[in-house]
Design a protein around this motif. Structure first.
Motif, PDB file in Angstrom:
ATOM      1  N   GLY A  39      29.006  22.730   0.278  1.00  0.00           N
ATOM      2  CA  GLY A  39      27.731  23.401   0.463  1.00  0.00           C
ATOM      3  C   GLY A  39      26.853  22.789   1.526  1.00  0.00           C
ATOM      4  N   PHE A  40      27.340  21.729   2.176  1.00  0.00           N
ATOM      5  CA  PHE A  40      26.552  21.122   3.245  1.00  0.00           C
ATOM      6  C   PHE A  40      26.534  22.072   4.442  1.00  0.00           C
ATOM      7  N   LEU A  94      25.198  21.290  10.680  1.00  0.00           N
ATOM      8  CA  LEU A  94      24.756  19.899  10.692  1.00  0.00           C
ATOM      9  C   LEU A  94      25.965  18.972  10.734  1.00  0.00           C
ATOM     10  N   HIS A  95      25.792  17.875  11.429  1.00  0.00           N
ATOM     11  CA  HIS A  95      26.895  16.923  11.586  1.00  0.00           C
ATOM     12  C   HIS A  95      26.955  15.971  10.399  1.00  0.00           C
ATOM     13  N   TRP A  96      28.150  15.821   9.860  1.00  0.00           N
ATOM     14  CA  TRP A  96      28.383  14.828   8.806  1.00  0.00           C
ATOM     15  C   TRP A  96      29.316  13.750   9.365  1.00  0.00           C
ATOM     16  N   PRO A  97      28.900  12.503   9.310  1.00  0.00           N
ATOM     17  CA  PRO A  97      29.731  11.451   9.936  1.00  0.00           C
ATOM     18  C   PRO A  97      31.073  11.302   9.233  1.00  0.00           C
ATOM     19  N   GLY A  98      32.094  11.063  10.045  1.00  0.00           N
ATOM     20  CA  GLY A  98      33.413  10.802   9.493  1.00  0.00           C
ATOM     21  C   GLY A  98      33.516   9.390   8.939  1.00  0.00           C
ATOM     22  N   LYS A  99      34.655   9.098   8.344  1.00  0.00           N
ATOM     23  CA  LYS A  99      34.835   7.793   7.708  1.00  0.00           C
ATOM     24  C   LYS A  99      34.761   6.662   8.727  1.00  0.00           C
TER      25      LYS A  99
END
Length: 289
Positions: free
Chosen positions: A263-264, A268-273
């Protein structure tokens, strides 16, 4: 009639004799002969050479050197065939999921050959050097070598030390440089360094150099120190760490390095590991807070 078993044998070609020497020892042939006698029919049992006849055929002169060469060849063959089989299975399993073309490598540059050659040379050189320094140490301690000891006291003290054979034989470890620079080589280096530190601690503890250590201090501390070093390298020098270590870190830390939540917003950017890990390294480099 001569009692020498070798005098009644027909002449054996030197090549055949050397192949038999490097294939089986007399003790191994004796075990195989006993097993074959129990399993084979009576008509075949008379065709098998007896252990004493086999010993006369191979005519072993230097059992130690022959055993070193024999074991080294076995390590070479087993390692080469095993790594080749593992590589073949991994290629077959990846054939359906990857369309990358596999480039051919020359035989002398193939990782399988270099790995097998490296391990077999380590074994052969270690045994050869260890025997050489054992004999050299014994010779230098005789009365005939007294003039040499008087002329070279420091060299004699080093060569006659009880640690000289072990330290001299450790030079064989340089043969690991032939091993290809892959994750296996890095893993072996980390394991060897950790075990060496453990042995060093045990020696110091046995000699009484750590008598005033706290009660809670022990060799088990090498484990957290080693893990801390691995984690430090994972943050700042990731190219020196095998991939399986990073996979274990990510698998055991889902609460710290979280995946993209459901649901994000997609815009928008979500940082990778690895971005999160790089951010930790950046924060540590900036000495914040």
């Amino acid at each position: 009639m001569s009692s020498d078993p070798g005098s009644q044998l027909p002449p054996v070609h030197p090549l055949v004799r050397n192949v038999l020497r490097l294939s089986l020892s007399v003790k191994e042939y004796k075990l195989l002969h006993e097993y074959a006698i129990k399993r084979s029919p009576t008509a075949v049992q008379g065709l098998l050479p007896t252990p004493s006849r086999f010993d006369a055929i191979v005519d072993t002169r230097d059992r130690y050197t022959e055993a070193a060469v024999r074991d080294s060849l076995r390590v070479f063959l087993v390692t080469g065939l095993g790594s080749k089989l593992v590589n073949l299975v991994s290629r077959r399993s990846q054939r359906g999921s990857s369309n990358r073309s596999i480039s051919r490598v020359a035989l002398l540059l193939s990782p399988e050959l270099r790995l097998a050659l490296s391990l077999s040379l380590v074994l052969f050189l270690h045994r050869t050097l260890y025997r050489f320094f054992i004999r050299l140490r014994a010779h230098l301690r005789t009365e005939d070598a007294k003039p040499f000891r008087e002329r070279n006291p420091r060299v004699s003290k080093v060569l006659t030390s009880r640690y000289a054979p072990a330290v001299g034989a450790s030079v064989a470890g340089f043969a690991l440089g032939i091993c290809p620079q892959t994750g296996l080589r890095i893993t072996l280096a980390i394991y060897t360094a950790t075990r060496s530190l453990e042995f060093l601690y045990n020696v110091l503890d046995k000699k009484g150099w750590l008598e005033k250590k706290p009660r809670w201090f022990g060799s088990w501390l090498l484990m957290p120190v080693s893990c801390a070093q691995l984690f430090h390298a994972f943050l700042f020098d990731r190219e020196t760490i095998p991939k399986w270590f990073g996979s274990i870190v990510f698998k055991l830390s889902p609460g710290y390095i979280q995946s993209r939540p459901q649901g994000f917003p997609a815009d928008l950017h979500w940082p990778g590991k690895y971005e999160i890990v790089d951010s930790l390294a950046t924060i540590a480099t900036l000495q914040w807070p």
